[in-house]
Design a protein around this motif. Structure first.
Motif: not given
Ligand code: FVT
Length: 366
Positions: A25-28, A39-42, A49-51, A95-96
């Motif tokens: 997860l690349l938190a931007l 993948p995972g750029a968010s 939503e992504t997770v 979220t999860a």
């Protein structure tokens, strides 16, 4: 044999499923242009939503990389309360909650020069400051809910510093999962997106040389285990394949066998399929877990634990003393000098780059 599907199922090899995977997860920043296929750029606001999508797919872990803000020479933003990493961890857990969260612990996202390490005013590596930064980041991430932390600077001593800080902060059950990183341009898209390319120079003096990676990966793995690593991330993912050839029983090499499941080698119930010593450092040691010696006999290989016994280790005794299981494993390993094979580190073998002496490479230029 293969005519009957029941037989095919019976003899099928390992299968990779979503339950074996951890997603990056690349938190931007929210306004950051996502000009990448990574993948995972968010953007931060889209993390829930992504997770949620990943959790619905059955993925069991998330490795969080945060785009640093308020960057300066001291990586001040890395320890700022409520920074982007802390918020990202919170989003994932809210979220999860069942997803295992691993976090990147390194200065490079937070220094204005883009290097993993902090420097003194004279431009030398500032080891105490770098260890302190990484240790404090790890504790901050654990406080925020991380299940594991991933120190990625490839800096000798940093894993021990992180492990010690977590223990002292009461996070003994938070795992340490360092990188074993081979130097490669494959990181370039990641560095471009996260703005972590060093402003001057490169990471060649810290990361492994690709041409020697087949043995240096194992040397580094043994070193991290000695410093207290619980699992390892081979980086880039194809690094795993260079371990495979050296695991042929007929060659009887000093090596471990790479897992077929993902780039992050993490605890698994399938301990018989590769040497757990290389991957989980004995945290899950139990009755069903084969000993190092049994594994080595069965597969005709030497594990990283065995390899570690050939090295003038600085840390393994310390770890063994702290963790009872480690001590037992060490005792069952092969005696020094018993490793046979063409790639055996010979007398006087040194991992290179001044690591044995604790000396660090100076700033080098492209
Ligand atoms: N902290 C360094 C890394 O995460 C490895 C990839 C890279 O060279 O940027």
């Amino acid at each position: 044999m293969r005519a009957r599907s029941a037989i095919r199922s019976l003899y099928r090899g390992p299968v990779l499923t979503a339950a074996d995977l951890s997603a990056p997860l690349l938190a931007l920043p929210d306004d950051h242009p996502v000009t990448t296929d990574l993948p995972g750029a968010s953007p931060a606001g889209e993390i829930p939503e992504t997770v949620a999508r990943w959790a619905a797919l059955g993925i069991v872990g998330v490795k969080v990389f945060a785009y640093g803000h308020d960057r300066d020479a001291h990586a001040t933003g890395a320890l700022a309360p409520g920074n982007r990493m802390v918020r990202a961890i919170g989003f994932v857990k809210a979220t999860a909650p069942g997803l295992a969260v691993t976090t990147k612990v390194c200065g490079c996202s937070w220094t204005d020069h883009g290097e993993c390490v902090l420097r003194t005013a004279d431009g030398d590596f500032d080891l105490p400051a770098t260890y302190g930064l990484m240790a404090a980041m790890a504790v901050q991430h654990a406080d925020a809910g991380a299940d594991a932390v991933s120190p990625t600077a490839m800096l000798d001593g940093s894993i021990r510093a992180v492990r010690t800080a977590l223990d002292e902060a009461g996070h003994r059950d938070v795992a340490v999962n360092p990188n074993v990183a081979v130097h490669t341009s494959l990181y370039d898209p990641f560095k471009a997106l996260m703005a972590t390319d060093p402003r001057a120079g490169h990471r060649r003096g810290l990361q492994l040389e690709p041409g020697r990676a087949d043995r240096d990966v194992l040397v580094q793995a043994a070193r991290w285990i000695g410093e207290g690593a619980d699992s390892l991330t081979l980086q880039p993912v194809m690094t795993a394949s260079i371990l495979r050839p050296s695991a042929q029983p007929s060659q009887s090499l000093c090596s471990g066998k790479a897992p077929a499941r993902s780039s992050t080698a993490s605890p698994t119930d399938d301990t018989a399929s590769w040497p757990g010593d290389l991957w989980d450092n004995g945290r899950r040691a139990g009755p069903s877990r084969p000993s190092t010696a049994a594994y080595e006999r069965a597969h005709g290989v030497r594990t990283a634990q065995g390899l570690a016994s050939h090295l003038p280790s600085r840390g393994s005794r310390q770890v063994s003393a702290r963790r009872g299981a480690g001590s037992a494993r060490g005792a069952s390993g092969p005696p020094p000098g018993s490793c046979r094979g063409p790639r055996r580190p010979g007398p006087g073998f040194r991992p290179g780059r001044g690591q044995e002496s604790g000396r660090l490479p100076g700033r080098s230029r492209r």
